[in-house]
Design an enzyme around this catalytic site. Structure first.
Site, short mmCIF file in Angstrom:
data_model
loop_
_atom_site.label_atom_id
_atom_site.label_comp_id
_atom_site.label_asym_id
_atom_site.label_seq_id
_atom_site.Cartn_x
_atom_site.Cartn_y
_atom_site.Cartn_z
N CYS A 36 -18.25 41.01 4.84
CA CYS A 36 -17.38 41.73 5.98
C CYS A 36 -16.12 42.54 5.29
O CYS A 36 -15.60 42.02 4.50
CB CYS A 36 -16.93 40.52 6.88
SG CYS A 36 -15.56 40.95 7.99
N GLY B 238 -17.83 46.99 2.81
CA GLY B 238 -17.83 48.12 1.87
C GLY B 238 -18.79 48.00 0.92
O GLY B 238 -19.29 49.09 0.48
N ASP C 81 -21.48 36.52 5.83
CA ASP C 81 -19.99 36.67 6.00
C ASP C 81 -19.99 36.00 7.44
O ASP C 81 -20.83 36.22 8.47
CB ASP C 81 -19.51 37.87 5.94
CG ASP C 81 -17.88 37.60 5.81
OD1 ASP C 81 -17.07 36.96 6.41
OD2 ASP C 81 -17.51 38.01 4.67
N ASP D 291 -18.09 40.12 -3.48
CA ASP D 291 -16.45 40.28 -3.75
C ASP D 291 -15.88 39.29 -3.05
O ASP D 291 -14.66 39.64 -2.23
CB ASP D 291 -16.28 41.87 -3.37
CG ASP D 291 -14.91 42.17 -3.88
OD1 ASP D 291 -14.38 41.67 -4.64
OD2 ASP D 291 -14.19 42.96 -3.00
N LYS E 262 -11.73 37.01 -9.25
CA LYS E 262 -10.12 37.25 -8.89
C LYS E 262 -9.41 36.43 -10.21
O LYS E 262 -9.71 35.58 -10.64
CB LYS E 262 -9.75 36.48 -7.70
CG LYS E 262 -10.64 37.21 -6.59
CD LYS E 262 -10.65 38.73 -6.34
CE LYS E 262 -11.58 38.98 -5.18
NZ LYS E 262 -11.92 40.47 -5.08
#
Length: 360
Positions: free
Chosen positions: A220, A223, A239, A276, A305
């Protein structure tokens, strides 16, 4: 001069310095880094003559995470006269190998960006002068070394060269991408850049082919799904949030409102797994490893991350743990990781599962 210049993201000089120190030590080419915060580059100075050139030939550029470009420095010029900058540059160009291309660049900082307009204008007369002198071939030759001039401030620059078979092919080490107006989020550029950096263009037709199935975990608003859809792939978008309606209207996307850590593809025909998710990097890395080991996907691109402190150590540990996990489970693979231009506090990792080839 016996230095290597490495471009990096502004604010990540220490990570780049720590990485090149480790790589140089592993090659038994000893020296020390000079890193100043927010300059967008690192200088590594070697003790033994010739070791800078050895390093850029022996150290695979693709295995450097935080460096965007890697070149041997042959001279540093300061206080170049405004009325004739070319002559002093030509005077110190004798130690350069004959090159097939010229790039007049700056580090990627807000201060240095103001120099880019000058760099573009300066490239044309400088290229002509280098060709006349013989430092550049008369025609561009992509197989020969690349001549670099990196301006850090007006009148001050590094002169050097990189090897075209072991460098970034992009100006300033940055692929120039345009944000698609119909993409649902700017994060789409992260995956597009990853394709440019990790997948050789001549292999796109085979490895990013239409009709393939992909899975996007934490999709979501879409992208990363967008990049797969625009390559005519079909996508399982996973998602609990809403996907962009424009993507759903293509008929190529199946939206699964599920936890990315619990989702299992309904059929084992997935080529690409992309992810991601904002989650602890060790947890994401382990999940990606599980998909590859189970044969649920053939290739994966995912983001890890980074913490606020100890970023380099965290990256090393997570990637090393992932490699051990894959090897212990008998998977042969090729792994690359890069701090991409469109990344912020994260790095992007690509893993390709191999058949009977040796792992890299």
């Amino acid at each position: 001069m016996n230095q290597v210049l490495l471009y990096c993201r502004q604010g990540f000089e220490n990570e780049c310095a720590g990485e090149v120190q480790d790589k140089a030590n592993a090659l038994e080419l000893f020296g020390f880094p000079r890193a100043k915060k927010n300059t967008g580059y690192v200088l590594f100075e070697f003790y033994q003559p010739g070791d800078a050139d050895k390093f850029v030939q022996l150290q695979p550029f693709s295995q450097l995470i935080f460096a965007r470009q890697m070149l041997v420095v042959t001279a540093r010029l300061e206080d170049l006269p405004a009325d004739d900058r070319i002559s002093p540059i030509l005077a110190v160009a004798e130690t350069l190998p004959r090159c097939g291309d010229l790039r007049v660049e700056t580090p990627d900082t807000n201060e240095a960006k103001e120099l880019l307009k000058f760099c573009r204008k300066f490239t044309v007369p400088l290229r002509q002068a280098f060709r006349k002198q013989g430092a550049l071939y008369v025609k561009d030759n992509p197989r020969k070394p690349v001549l670099h001039l990196c301006f850090t401030e007006p009148g001050c620059c590094f002169l050097g060269y990189s090897y075209s078979n072991n460098n970034s092919p992009f100006f300033m080490g940055i692929p120039r991408l345009k944000f698609p107006a119909d993409a649902p989020s700017r994060s789409t550029l992260k995956l597009e850049e990853a394709f440019h950096v990790f997948i050789p263009r001549e292999e796109w037709d085979e490895r990013l082919a239409s009709g393939m199935w992909g899975v996007d975990l934490g999709a979501c608003p879409g992208g990363w799904t967008y990049q797969l859809v625009k390559r005519s792939m079909f996508v399982h978008a996973v998602d609990n949030g809403q996907m962009a309606q424009s993507l759903m209207d293509t008929g190529q996307v199946k939206h699964h409102m599920a936890d990315g850590f619990k989702f299992e593809p309904p059929r084992k025909n997935v080529t690409w797994l992309v992810c991601d998710m904002v989650e602890k990097p060790a947890r994401v890395a382990h999940l990606m490893g599980q998909w590859l080991i189970k044969g649920w996907a053939k290739e994966t691109i995912f983001n890890l991350k980074l913490p606020m402190k100890g970023r380099y150590d965290e990256v090393l540990q997570d990637i090393e743990n992932l490699k051990v996990f894959l090897i212990q489970n008998g998977l042969k693979f090729r792994l690359q990781a890069k701090h991409l231009y469109h990344d912020r506090e994260e790095i992007t990792v690509h893993i390709q599962a191999l058949d009977n080839r040796s792992p890299h």
